[in-house]
Design a protein around this motif. Structure first.
Motif, PDB file in Angstrom:
ATOM      1  N   THR A   9       0.843  -1.197   0.000  1.00 20.20           N
ATOM      2  CA  THR A   9       0.000   0.000   0.000  1.00 20.20           C
ATOM      3  C   THR A   9       0.881   1.250   0.000  1.00 20.20           C
ATOM      4  OG1 THR A   9      -0.025   0.172   2.404  1.00 20.20           O
ATOM      5  CG2 THR A   9      -1.745  -1.204   1.387  1.00 20.20           C
ATOM      6  N   ASP A  10       0.255   2.387  -0.264  1.00 22.26           N
ATOM      7  CA  ASP A  10       0.985   3.657  -0.189  1.00 22.26           C
ATOM      8  C   ASP A  10       1.529   3.872   1.224  1.00 22.26           C
ATOM      9  OD1 ASP A  10       0.474   4.149  -2.841  1.00 22.26           O
ATOM     10  OD2 ASP A  10      -0.846   5.863  -2.508  1.00 22.26           O
ATOM     11  N   GLY A  11       0.765   3.467   2.227  1.00 18.27           N
ATOM     12  CA  GLY A  11       1.211   3.614   3.611  1.00 18.27           C
ATOM     13  C   GLY A  11       2.470   2.807   3.896  1.00 18.27           C
ATOM     14  N   GLU A  12       2.491   1.571   3.421  1.00 21.49           N
ATOM     15  CA  GLU A  12       3.668   0.728   3.621  1.00 21.49           C
ATOM     16  C   GLU A  12       4.882   1.285   2.886  1.00 21.49           C
ATOM     17  OE1 GLU A  12       1.804  -3.718   4.170  1.00 21.49           O
ATOM     18  OE2 GLU A  12       1.655  -2.785   2.175  1.00 21.49           O
ATOM     19  N   MET A  13       4.639   1.795   1.688  1.00 23.05           N
ATOM     20  CA  MET A  13       5.727   2.357   0.894  1.00 23.05           C
ATOM     21  C   MET A  13       6.249   3.644   1.540  1.00 23.05           C
ATOM     22  SD  MET A  13       6.264   0.319  -1.675  1.00 23.05           S
ATOM     23  CE  MET A  13       7.144   1.320  -2.869  1.00 23.05           C
ATOM     24  N   ALA A  14       5.345   4.461   2.035  1.00 21.89           N
ATOM     25  CA  ALA A  14       5.751   5.703   2.696  1.00 21.89           C
ATOM     26  C   ALA A  14       6.577   5.389   3.939  1.00 21.89           C
ATOM     27  CB  ALA A  14       4.514   6.531   3.062  1.00 21.89           C
ATOM     28  N   PHE A  15       6.109   4.443   4.728  1.00 18.24           N
ATOM     29  CA  PHE A  15       6.845   4.058   5.934  1.00 18.24           C
ATOM     30  C   PHE A  15       8.233   3.536   5.574  1.00 18.24           C
ATOM     31  CE2 PHE A  15       8.078   0.960   9.184  1.00 18.24           C
ATOM     32  CZ  PHE A  15       8.015   1.739  10.318  1.00 18.24           C
ATOM     33  N   GLY A  16       8.318   2.705   4.558  1.00 19.90           N
ATOM     34  CA  GLY A  16       9.593   2.125   4.139  1.00 19.90           C
ATOM     35  C   GLY A  16      10.574   3.144   3.604  1.00 19.90           C
ATOM     36  N   SER A  17      10.054   4.204   3.019  1.00 15.50           N
ATOM     37  CA  SER A  17      10.927   5.235   2.462  1.00 15.50           C
ATOM     38  C   SER A  17      11.057   6.445   3.390  1.00 15.50           C
ATOM     39  CB  SER A  17      10.405   5.690   1.099  1.00 15.50           C
ATOM     40  OG  SER A  17       9.092   6.200   1.205  1.00 15.50           O
ATOM     41  N   ARG A  18      10.418   6.348   4.554  1.00 19.95           N
ATOM     42  CA  ARG A  18      10.465   7.407   5.585  1.00 19.95           C
ATOM     43  C   ARG A  18       9.883   8.734   5.100  1.00 19.95           C
ATOM     44  NH1 ARG A  18      13.354   5.112   9.691  1.00 19.95           N
ATOM     45  NH2 ARG A  18      14.927   3.598   9.102  1.00 19.95           N
ATOM     46  N   LEU A  19       8.800   8.630   4.342  1.00 18.14           N
ATOM     47  CA  LEU A  19       8.064   9.808   3.878  1.00 18.14           C
ATOM     48  C   LEU A  19       6.668   9.768   4.480  1.00 18.14           C
ATOM     49  CD1 LEU A  19       8.883   9.628   0.058  1.00 18.14           C
ATOM     50  CD2 LEU A  19       9.920  11.153   1.721  1.00 18.14           C
ATOM     51  N   THR A  20       6.000  10.906   4.521  1.00 16.96           N
ATOM     52  CA  THR A  20       4.598  10.881   4.926  1.00 16.96           C
ATOM     53  C   THR A  20       3.794  10.261   3.788  1.00 16.96           C
ATOM     54  OG1 THR A  20       4.063  13.044   3.986  1.00 16.96           O
ATOM     55  CG2 THR A  20       4.852  13.004   6.284  1.00 16.96           C
ATOM     56  N   VAL A  21       2.650   9.717   4.104  1.00 20.18           N
ATOM     57  CA  VAL A  21       1.801   9.116   3.078  1.00 20.18           C
ATOM     58  C   VAL A  21       1.396  10.177   2.062  1.00 20.18           C
ATOM     59  CG1 VAL A  21      -0.392   7.938   2.631  1.00 20.18           C
ATOM     60  CG2 VAL A  21       0.964   7.315   4.625  1.00 20.18           C
ATOM     61  N   GLU A  22       1.090  11.368   2.544  1.00 15.48           N
ATOM     62  CA  GLU A  22       0.672  12.445   1.654  1.00 15.48           C
ATOM     63  C   GLU A  22       1.785  12.811   0.673  1.00 15.48           C
ATOM     64  OE1 GLU A  22       0.409  12.481   4.994  1.00 15.48           O
ATOM     65  OE2 GLU A  22      -1.757  12.458   5.284  1.00 15.48           O
ATOM     66  N   LYS A  23       3.009  12.924   1.177  1.00 13.28           N
ATOM     67  CA  LYS A  23       4.139  13.268   0.320  1.00 13.28           C
ATOM     68  C   LYS A  23       4.421  12.138  -0.668  1.00 13.28           C
ATOM     69  CE  LYS A  23       7.583  15.983   1.316  1.00 13.28           C
ATOM     70  NZ  LYS A  23       8.793  16.608   1.835  1.00 13.28           N
ATOM     71  N   PHE A  24       4.393  10.897  -0.189  1.00 14.78           N
ATOM     72  CA  PHE A  24       4.626   9.752  -1.065  1.00 14.78           C
ATOM     73  C   PHE A  24       3.606   9.736  -2.202  1.00 14.78           C
ATOM     74  CE2 PHE A  24       3.502   5.475  -2.390  1.00 14.78           C
ATOM     75  CZ  PHE A  24       4.718   5.025  -2.857  1.00 14.78           C
ATOM     76  N   HIS A  25       2.341   9.910  -1.856  1.00 15.60           N
ATOM     77  CA  HIS A  25       1.280   9.886  -2.867  1.00 15.60           C
ATOM     78  C   HIS A  25       1.459  11.022  -3.867  1.00 15.60           C
ATOM     79  CE1 HIS A  25      -2.860  10.165  -4.488  1.00 15.60           C
ATOM     80  NE2 HIS A  25      -2.707   8.865  -4.499  1.00 15.60           N
ATOM     81  N   ALA A  26       1.816  12.201  -3.399  1.00 13.51           N
ATOM     82  CA  ALA A  26       2.019  13.340  -4.290  1.00 13.51           C
ATOM     83  C   ALA A  26       3.195  13.107  -5.240  1.00 13.51           C
ATOM     84  CB  ALA A  26       2.236  14.614  -3.479  1.00 13.51           C
ATOM     85  N   ILE A  27       4.240  12.473  -4.750  1.00 10.89           N
ATOM     86  CA  ILE A  27       5.383  12.143  -5.604  1.00 10.89           C
ATOM     87  C   ILE A  27       4.961  11.107  -6.645  1.00 10.89           C
ATOM     88  CG2 ILE A  27       7.642  10.995  -5.648  1.00 10.89           C
ATOM     89  CD1 ILE A  27       8.152  12.329  -2.863  1.00 10.89           C
ATOM     90  N   LYS A  28       4.244  10.092  -6.197  1.00 13.33           N
ATOM     91  CA  LYS A  28       3.810   9.010  -7.093  1.00 13.33           C
ATOM     92  C   LYS A  28       2.893   9.523  -8.194  1.00 13.33           C
ATOM     93  CE  LYS A  28       0.745   5.526  -6.276  1.00 13.33           C
ATOM     94  NZ  LYS A  28       0.151   4.388  -5.576  1.00 13.33           N
ATOM     95  N   THR A  29       2.062  10.492  -7.880  1.00 12.37           N
ATOM     96  CA  THR A  29       1.121  11.017  -8.872  1.00 12.37           C
ATOM     97  C   THR A  29       1.691  12.174  -9.682  1.00 12.37           C
ATOM     98  OG1 THR A  29       0.104  12.489  -7.240  1.00 12.37           O
ATOM     99  CG2 THR A  29      -0.911  10.306  -7.557  1.00 12.37           C
ATOM    100  N   GLY A  30       2.901  12.595  -9.337  1.00 10.29           N
ATOM    101  CA  GLY A  30       3.544  13.667 -10.086  1.00 10.29           C
ATOM    102  C   GLY A  30       3.157  15.068  -9.650  1.00 10.29           C
ATOM    103  N   GLU A  31       2.447  15.174  -8.547  1.00  6.52           N
ATOM    104  CA  GLU A  31       2.044  16.485  -8.038  1.00  6.52           C
ATOM    105  C   GLU A  31       3.179  17.202  -7.317  1.00  6.52           C
ATOM    106  OE1 GLU A  31      -1.476  16.042  -5.619  1.00  6.52           O
ATOM    107  OE2 GLU A  31      -2.269  14.549  -7.000  1.00  6.52           O
ATOM    108  N   LEU A  32       4.176  16.443  -6.875  1.00  7.07           N
ATOM    109  CA  LEU A  32       5.280  16.996  -6.107  1.00  7.07           C
ATOM    110  C   LEU A  32       6.587  16.418  -6.622  1.00  7.07           C
ATOM    111  CD1 LEU A  32       6.127  18.640  -3.522  1.00  7.07           C
ATOM    112  CD2 LEU A  32       5.987  16.479  -2.299  1.00  7.07           C
ATOM    113  N   GLN A  33       7.560  17.274  -6.782  1.00  2.73           N
ATOM    114  CA  GLN A  33       8.878  16.823  -7.218  1.00  2.73           C
ATOM    115  C   GLN A  33       9.693  16.439  -5.984  1.00  2.73           C
ATOM    116  OE1 GLN A  33      10.804  19.437  -9.940  1.00  2.73           O
ATOM    117  NE2 GLN A  33      12.817  18.581  -9.535  1.00  2.73           N
ATOM    118  N   PRO A  34      10.174  15.197  -5.906  1.00  2.00           N
ATOM    119  CA  PRO A  34      10.938  14.788  -4.731  1.00  2.00           C
ATOM    120  C   PRO A  34      12.327  15.414  -4.709  1.00  2.00           C
ATOM    121  CG  PRO A  34      10.940  13.042  -6.356  1.00  2.00           C
ATOM    122  CD  PRO A  34      10.034  14.124  -6.879  1.00  2.00           C
TER     123      PRO A  34
END
Length: 66
Positions: free
Chosen positions: A24-49
Motif C-alpha cells: 500500500t501507499d502507507g507501507e511504501m511511505a513508511f519504508g521510504s520514511r516519507l509521509t503518506v501524503e508526500k509519497f502519494h504526491a510524488i507518485k502522482t507527479g504532483e510533487l517533485q521529490p
C-alpha cells in the motif's frame, strides 16, 4: 533523460513494485520514511521529490520486501 521523464519512470517503478509485492501507499511511505501524503504526491507527479527522497524511493524499490 529529462527530469520529467526520470520522475515518470520513478512513478512507474513505484507502481510496478507495489503491484508485484502488494504494498500500500502507507507501507511504501513508511519504508521510504516519507509521509503518506508526500509519497502519494510524488507518485502522482504532483510533487517533485528532493534528491534524498528520490534516493530513498530508489533504494526501497531496489530490494525485495521482508
Amino acid at each position: 533523460m529529462s527530469q520529467e521523464q526520470e520522475l515518470s519512470s520513478l512513478a512507474e517503478a513505484i507502481i510496478a513494485y507495489q503491484k508485484k509485492y502488494d504494498k500500500t501507499d502507507g507501507e511504501m511511505a513508511f519504508g521510504s520514511r516519507l509521509t503518506v501524503e508526500k509519497f502519494h504526491a510524488i507518485k502522482t507527479g504532483e510533487l517533485q521529490p528532493t534528491t534524498d527522497e528520490q534516493a530513498a524511493l530508489h533504494s526501497l524499490i531496489a530490494k525485495k520486501p521482508l
